[in-house]
Design a protein around this motif. Structure first.
Motif, mmCIF file in Angstrom:
data_model
loop_
_atom_site.group_PDB
_atom_site.id
_atom_site.type_symbol
_atom_site.label_atom_id
_atom_site.label_comp_id
_atom_site.label_asym_id
_atom_site.label_seq_id
_atom_site.Cartn_x
_atom_site.Cartn_y
_atom_site.Cartn_z
ATOM 1 N N LEU A 43 2.526 0.581 11.282
ATOM 2 C CA LEU A 43 2.694 0.974 9.877
ATOM 3 C C LEU A 43 2.527 2.484 9.710
ATOM 4 N N THR A 74 11.260 -2.855 1.934
ATOM 5 C CA THR A 74 10.952 -1.559 1.340
ATOM 6 C C THR A 74 12.209 -0.722 1.142
ATOM 7 N N SER A 75 13.144 -0.781 2.074
ATOM 8 C CA SER A 75 14.382 -0.001 1.954
ATOM 9 C C SER A 75 15.205 -0.458 0.752
ATOM 10 N N THR A 103 9.003 8.589 8.563
ATOM 11 C CA THR A 103 9.729 8.790 7.312
ATOM 12 C C THR A 103 9.407 10.143 6.706
ATOM 13 N N GLN A 142 7.958 -4.537 -5.663
ATOM 14 C CA GLN A 142 7.941 -3.170 -5.148
ATOM 15 C C GLN A 142 8.770 -2.235 -6.012
ATOM 16 N N ILE A 190 5.543 0.593 0.940
ATOM 17 C CA ILE A 190 5.468 0.010 2.275
ATOM 18 C C ILE A 190 4.019 -0.271 2.668
ATOM 19 N N SER A 191 3.078 0.455 2.058
ATOM 20 C CA SER A 191 1.663 0.247 2.373
ATOM 21 C C SER A 191 0.963 -0.658 1.370
ATOM 22 N N ALA A 198 9.408 -5.691 6.922
ATOM 23 C CA ALA A 198 8.763 -4.718 6.039
ATOM 24 C C ALA A 198 9.718 -3.579 5.703
ATOM 25 N N LEU A 199 10.432 -3.069 6.705
ATOM 26 C CA LEU A 199 11.391 -1.995 6.473
ATOM 27 C C LEU A 199 12.558 -2.471 5.613
ATOM 28 N N SER A 226 5.396 5.318 8.526
ATOM 29 C CA SER A 226 5.144 6.262 7.433
ATOM 30 C C SER A 226 5.294 7.697 7.914
ATOM 31 N N PHE A 251 8.315 5.531 -1.281
ATOM 32 C CA PHE A 251 8.369 4.763 -0.047
ATOM 33 C C PHE A 251 6.968 4.485 0.485
#
Length: 211
Positions: free
Chosen positions: A189, A11-12, A196, A85, A146-147, A7-8, A193, A142
């Motif tokens: 999760l 998303t990154s 970050t 995304q 990510i969500s 996931a990271l 968040s 972000f």
């Protein structure tokens, strides 16, 4: 941990691409006047509120075998999830960057040019003044991707060991009745968040002190 790492990772990459695209475009839209600018701005603001599941459907149709990008064979891959995304995050980054740059005193650019600064140097200075808003836009971008679950579920397929991320895993485990695992994944999760946002807030504080 594998799911959280994936996931990271997704998303990154998506946020990095969105930043490279969104920050320059948002700055350009804020500083440039051209016919149809209001229409473009309205489209950007509309894109900021696009339902993720609609984005997922559009990307699915693009990447399907009968779609225009079907030869890429990206459907149900990490690349497809990144693409979805990016489409979700780019309008948000552009819109917030544009608003942040517009909020800077417009006379600053004229003063800098009058002092001999080049157009690029003046733009850099304006971005420096608008950095808090730009950072906020990146944080929002972000958080939104990510969500997100609908788009990555459609284009990624939630394949175990390949495209399963935190949000899709939470949905799957909830449907299977594994509520303990779903809650644990949800906590991870939320922790990501929060971490970050904390880093961004601390970074803003340091920038404010420097300023």
């Amino acid at each position: 941990m594998e799911i959280a790492g994936r996931a990271l990772h997704v998303t990154s990459i998506a946020l990095a691409i969105s930043t490279v695209i969104g920050v320059p475009l948002g700055t350009w839209l804020a500083l440039t006047r051209f016919p149809g600018r209001r229409i473009v701005t309205a489209l950007i603001y509309t894109g900021m509120g696009l339902p993720p599941v609609v984005v997922g459907l559009a990307v699915y149709l693009l990447l399907s075998r009968s779609g225009p990008l079907g030869e890429w064979s990206w459907l149900f891959t990490v690349q497809a999830m990144v693409l979805a995304q990016v489409i979700i995050a780019v309008p948000l980054v552009i819109g917030v960057t544009m608003s942040s740059v517009l909020a800077v005193d417009p006379s600053l650019r004229l003063q800098l040019r009058g002092l001999g600064a080049s157009s690029w140097q003046a733009t850099q200075a304006l971005l420096g003044e608008a950095r808090f808003g730009v950072i906020l836009g990146l944080v929002a971008g972000f958080g939104s991707i990510i969500s997100e679950v609908g788009a990555v579920m459609l284009v990624g397929g939630n394949i175990d060991g390949r495209t399963r991320v935190l949000t899709t895993a939470i949905v799957l485990e909830t449907r299977k009745g594994n509520f303990d695992l779903a809650v644990a994944l949800g906590i991870i999760l939320l922790a990501i968040s929060f971490a970050t946002n904390l880093v961004m807030v601390l970074g803003q504080g340091r920038l404010a002190e420097v300023k």
